[in-house]
Design a protein around this motif. Structure first.
Motif, PDB file in Angstrom:
ATOM      1  N   LYS A  93       0.816  -1.209   0.000  1.00 54.33           N
ATOM      2  CA  LYS A  93       0.000   0.000   0.000  1.00 54.33           C
ATOM      3  C   LYS A  93       0.853   1.264   0.000  1.00 54.33           C
ATOM      4  O   LYS A  93       0.459   2.294  -0.556  1.00 54.33           O
ATOM      5  N   ILE A  96       1.577   2.201  -3.524  1.00 54.74           N
ATOM      6  CA  ILE A  96       0.441   2.859  -4.163  1.00 54.74           C
ATOM      7  C   ILE A  96       0.378   4.326  -3.742  1.00 54.74           C
ATOM      8  O   ILE A  96       0.191   5.221  -4.574  1.00 54.74           O
ATOM      9  N   THR A  97       0.553   4.575  -2.445  1.00 52.82           N
ATOM     10  CA  THR A  97       0.547   5.945  -1.941  1.00 52.82           C
ATOM     11  C   THR A  97       1.652   6.773  -2.580  1.00 52.82           C
ATOM     12  O   THR A  97       1.456   7.954  -2.923  1.00 52.82           O
TER      13      THR A  97
END
Length: 280
Positions: A93, A96-97
């Motif tokens: 994640k 993605i950030t």
């Protein structure tokens, strides 16, 4: 007047900027500085532009890079540099950030090196990365073919060359994400025939010619670049491994049509990035 756009230029940031040399980049034999100030001056003197990026392989090396620094150098030299970010796909994640932050920073794409980052690009667990890049309109630049990274070290430093194979890795992504613009970095030797097949079949896939002195580029790549894929091929040097000076000198000797040469050097990349150059 901008005469060429080099779509493949390494710029060291974060921990790598404090090293004497990037452990995965062979320093250029002409000894030209890879400091961003010097690089900007070099490309300006050559009437060129450069797509600059680092490679986030922190999981493998423990070295942190900085996409913010890439954006800062682009802001300092907007007439010379186009910025790509890089994320380590194993960060989940957080990756993605970081892709989303790269878009906010004004970077134009994301650089990946599957062999060095040790991942199979078509593994479904990485689909959220490609989905995010597609949604944000960020291009991806994926290393293909062999690599000199860790060449000659025991076991090749643990690096798997097959992760640089165009089929199935690139082809699968291009099929699943048809709006995702993909640049295959380098003539993908020894799988360059697969690379050419993808370029003919998938309209969202392009290639750069970086990492190879032009006189060594496989003949079939030159043949197709001069004909069937002439609108999908970009100039790239892979500086500092290979200087744009040498690449341009040898490129001038290739048997290319007069109508094709400017496409590879500048026009294809200008169209890809939506650049309005003065004489276009």
């Amino acid at each position: 007047m901008i005469e060429f756009i080099d779509v493949h230029v390494h710029l060291r940031t974060g921990d790598k900027a404090r090293l004497e040399a990037d452990p995965y980049v062979i320093s250029n034999p002409e000894g030209l500085s890879d400091h961003p100030d010097a690089m900007a001056e070099m490309y300006r003197e050559l009437n060129g532009m450069a797509v600059v990026f680092d490679i986030d392989d922190e999981t493998r090396t423990g070295l942190k890079v900085s996409n913010a620094e890439i954006a800062e150098w682009v802001a300092k030299y907007p007439d010379v540099f186009i910025g790509f970010g890089s994320v380590d796909p194993w960060k989940g994640k957080a990756a993605i950030t970081e892709v989303e932050r790269c878009a906010d920073l004004g970077l134009r794409g994301i650089k990946f090196h599957p062999s060095v980052q040790d991942f199979a690009p078509n593994d479904p667990r990485f689909d959220p990365l490609w989905e995010t890049c597609q949604r944000l309109g960020l291009a991806i630049l994926l290393h293909t073919g062999t690599t000199m990274a860790a060449a000659g070290q025991p076991g090749g430093g643990g690096i798997r060359l097959d992760y640089g194979r165009p089929i199935p890795y690139i082809d699968d992504i291009a099929a699943r994400f048809p709006e995702l613009r993909i640049i295959m970095a380098h003539p993908a030797w020894p799988w360059h025939e697969e690379q050419l097949a993808i370029l003919r079949h998938k309209p969202n896939v392009y290639m750069d010619l970086s990492g190879w002195a032009p006189k060594y580029i496989p003949q079939t790549v030159i043949q197709y670049a001069n004909s069937l894929i002439q609108d999908k091929v970009f100039f790239g040097s892979d500086f500092p491994m290979l200087t744009p000076h040498r690449w341009l000198r040898e490129f001038a000797d290739l048997p290319l049509k007069d109508t094709v040469r400017p496409k590879i050097l500048r026009d294809n990349a200008a169209r890809f990035f939506g650049l309005q150059l003065n004489d276009q």
